[in-house]
Motif scaffolding. Structure first.
Motif, PDB file in Angstrom:
ATOM      1  N   TYR A  62       0.833  -1.191   0.000  1.00  0.00           N
ATOM      2  CA  TYR A  62       0.000   0.000   0.000  1.00  0.00           C
ATOM      3  C   TYR A  62       0.875   1.251   0.000  1.00  0.00           C
ATOM      4  N   TRP A  71      -5.205  11.662   5.674  1.00  0.00           N
ATOM      5  CA  TRP A  71      -4.253  10.812   5.008  1.00  0.00           C
ATOM      6  C   TRP A  71      -5.030   9.733   4.257  1.00  0.00           C
ATOM      7  N   PHE A 109      -4.706   5.993   1.739  1.00  0.00           N
ATOM      8  CA  PHE A 109      -3.955   4.864   1.217  1.00  0.00           C
ATOM      9  C   PHE A 109      -4.388   4.569  -0.218  1.00  0.00           C
ATOM     10  N   GLN A 150      -5.294   1.587  -2.983  1.00  0.00           N
ATOM     11  CA  GLN A 150      -6.188   0.444  -2.774  1.00  0.00           C
ATOM     12  C   GLN A 150      -5.425  -0.873  -2.574  1.00  0.00           C
TER      13      GLN A 150
END
Lengths: 107, 121
Positions: free
Chosen positions: A87, A96, A98, A100
């Motif tokens: 990630y 924040w 990530f 996927q």
């Protein structure tokens, strides 16, 4: 919120192969990007921070590069223990976010 | 080396609240921030929010605004995350993770072991 798009979603490669994972941000995020590795049933683990800085204890076959909106994680010589999901994470702005995830299978 | 130890598995009914603890050790508590990240079954990672150990300031993802509370106890170096009005979609593993500044760069560098929360009637 800043969106991170990883590609590919999954890949299968052989031991010794060079593997590259891409993370594209929806806006420029300076160098505020890290990469985390997660193995099944385990907590994630930091591999790289600030685009290209290797976290202490992480093997040197892992490297990161990029700037602005486009970033890559490279595994120079894939090993069996690298089978995991990877990630990217941007810490440029809240919230924040990530990517996927990219699932890496070692043949 | 930063160590984060979380409380154990929780099973809750819809509408209830859950409180998870994250005990920090191995570093100066006030120099790190603590983040909360959720992972639904078979899904990716979702950042929920952060508390600054220095002054207790919190910032949350809009997705959890109004339901999420994060507090800290400096005497025990423990951070608590409470999520209220639980629904089935809140089922998942909740992680605490520390972040800090290093040479001007911010990094999220240590993770707790995770706490499984199951919401079911």
């Amino acid at each position: 919120a800043i969106q991170l798009t990883q590609s590919p979603s999954s890949l299968s490669a052989s031991v010794g192969d060079r593997v590259t994972i891409t993370c594209r941000a929806s806006q420029a995020i300076r160098n505020d990007l890290g990469w985390h590795q997660q193995k099944p049933g385990k907590a994630p683990k930091l591999l790289i921070y600030a685009v290209s800085n290797l976290q202490s204890g992480v093997p040197s076959r892992f490297s990161g590069s990029g700037s602005g909106t486009d970033f890559t994680l490279t595994i120079s010589s894939l090993q069996p223990e690298d089978s995991a999901t990877y990630y990217c994470l941007q810490d440029f702005d809240y919230p924040w976010t990530f990517g996927q995830g990219t699932k890496v299978e070692v043949k | 080396q930063v160590q984060l130890v979380q409380s154990g598995t929780e099973v809750k009914k819809p509408g209830a609240s859950v409180r998870i603890s994250c005990k920090a050790s191995g570093y100066t508590f006030s120099t790190y921030y603590i983040n909360w990240v959720r992972q639904a079954p078979g899904q990716g990672l979702q950042w929920m929010g952060i508390i600054k150990s220095t002054d207790g300031t919190t910032t949350f993802s809009q997705k959890f605004q109004g339901r999420l509370t994060v507090t800290r106890d400096t005497s025990t170096t423990t951070v608590f995350m409470e999520l209220s009005s639980l629904r089935s979609e809140d089922t998942g593993v909740y992680y605490c993770a520390s972040s800090r500044y290093l040479d001007g760069d911010e990094l999220l560098d240590s993770w707790g072991q995770g706490t499984l929360v199951t919401v079911s009637s």
